[in-house]
Motif scaffolding. Structure first.
Motif, short mmCIF file in Angstrom:
data_model
loop_
_atom_site.label_atom_id
_atom_site.label_comp_id
_atom_site.label_asym_id
_atom_site.label_seq_id
_atom_site.Cartn_x
_atom_site.Cartn_y
_atom_site.Cartn_z
N GLN A 177 18.46 -38.00 -4.46
CA GLN A 177 18.24 -38.07 -5.91
C GLN A 177 17.04 -37.22 -6.34
O GLN A 177 15.94 -37.35 -5.77
CB GLN A 177 17.98 -39.53 -6.27
CG GLN A 177 18.27 -39.85 -7.70
CD GLN A 177 17.90 -41.29 -7.99
OE1 GLN A 177 18.16 -42.18 -7.18
NE2 GLN A 177 17.28 -41.51 -9.12
N PHE A 178 17.29 -36.36 -7.33
CA PHE A 178 16.25 -35.52 -7.92
C PHE A 178 16.11 -35.88 -9.39
O PHE A 178 17.08 -36.36 -10.00
CB PHE A 178 16.64 -34.04 -7.82
CG PHE A 178 16.74 -33.51 -6.41
CD1 PHE A 178 15.65 -32.93 -5.80
CD2 PHE A 178 17.94 -33.61 -5.71
CE1 PHE A 178 15.75 -32.44 -4.50
CE2 PHE A 178 18.04 -33.14 -4.42
CZ PHE A 178 16.94 -32.55 -3.81
N LYS A 179 14.93 -35.59 -9.95
CA LYS A 179 14.77 -35.78 -11.40
C LYS A 179 15.66 -34.77 -12.13
O LYS A 179 16.27 -35.07 -13.14
CB LYS A 179 13.31 -35.58 -11.82
CG LYS A 179 12.40 -36.69 -11.33
CD LYS A 179 11.01 -36.58 -11.94
CE LYS A 179 10.00 -37.31 -11.09
NZ LYS A 179 9.27 -36.41 -10.18
N GLU A 180 15.72 -33.58 -11.50
CA GLU A 180 16.59 -32.52 -12.05
C GLU A 180 18.06 -32.97 -11.97
O GLU A 180 18.44 -33.67 -11.02
CB GLU A 180 16.39 -31.28 -11.18
CG GLU A 180 16.82 -30.00 -11.82
CD GLU A 180 16.47 -28.83 -10.91
OE1 GLU A 180 17.38 -28.07 -10.57
OE2 GLU A 180 15.28 -28.68 -10.56
N ALA A 181 18.86 -32.55 -12.95
CA ALA A 181 20.27 -32.99 -12.95
C ALA A 181 21.09 -32.10 -12.02
O ALA A 181 21.73 -31.14 -12.45
CB ALA A 181 20.83 -32.92 -14.37
#
Ligand SMILES: CC(C)(COP(=O)(O)OP(=O)(O)OC[C@H]1O[C@@H](n2cnc3c(N)ncnc32)[C@H](O)[C@@H]1OP(=O)(O)O)[C@@H](O)C(=O)NCCC(=O)NCCS
Length: 178
Positions: A71-75
């Motif tokens: 999981q990244f903050k970026e989509a």
């Protein structure tokens, strides 16, 4: 032989498969470690953050793979392939590569951008993985073998550089697996 998407009801058969395969190939300690990991991962299968596939001959499971979300903050959708096990008697016959390719196709159908794995480059290069620098995508936890950090784009575009450390599913939050 057919590949299926598995759910939590497969916890026992999948755990037994990984425990026996890793006990045979790496010894009892590793068999227990991976068996515990798979027991936890399989109880968390939600077909979203944790996805599991199995290969069956008639009603017997002979291979299984997990993908879990990084999981990244970026989509951007990134999944990690691990672990993988093929029943000792069925190894070396193309079952592992077929199951991994099945899983990668499923991810492509879900518009996942990048698949990552952590393992032996000589095997995973057969199913499209190449060395991945942590300058491009970082591992969630410090790697003991950075040369085993591998990736492939599922979009046809180069793997994008992501400037943040991802979070792995909680089941992988133990440095012993890395
Ligand atoms: C590694 C594993 C998943 C491969 O599945 P498989 O069905 O046996 O492999 P396939 O028949 O699809 O592919 C065979 C090819 O991979 C290579 N290969 C198989 N196991 C390998 C390993 N542990 N390391 C490196 N290469 C390996 C073989 O040399 C063969 O290459 P070739 O076709 O050029 O001769 C399986 O052997 C296994 O479960 N091993 C024990 C557990 C393990 O090591 N899991 C992976 C780490 S998470």
């Amino acid at each position: 032989m057919n590949c299926k998407t598995l759910d939590k009801n497969s916890q026992d058969e999948v755990t037994n498969l990984f425990t026996s395969v890793f006990t045979s190939s790496e010894g009892e300690k590793e068999g227990k470690l991976i068996g515990n990991l798979v027991s936890e991962l399989s109880s968390g299968i939600d077909n979203q953050n944790i996805i599991c596939f199995g290969t069956y001959v008639e009603k017997s499971i002979i291979g299984s793979i997990f993908f879990s979300r990084l999981q990244f903050k970026e989509a951007i959708q990134v999944y990690m392939l691990a672990p993988v096990a093929i029943n000792t008697e069925h190894q070396g016959k193309g079952v592992g590569q077929a199951l991994i390719n099945h899983g990668l196709n499923e991810l492509k159908n879900r518009s996942v951008a990048v698949a990552i794995t952590y393992g032996d480059p000589s095997f995973y290069s057969k199913v499209g993985f190449q060395a991945l620098s942590e300058n491009v995508i970082q591992a969630p936890i410090k790697l003991s073998m950075p040369e085993g950090w591998l990736g492939q784009s599922l979009t046809g575009e180069p793997i994008p550089t992501i400037n943040e450390r991802p979070i792995c599913v909680k089941e992988f939050n133990d440095p012993a697996y890395w």
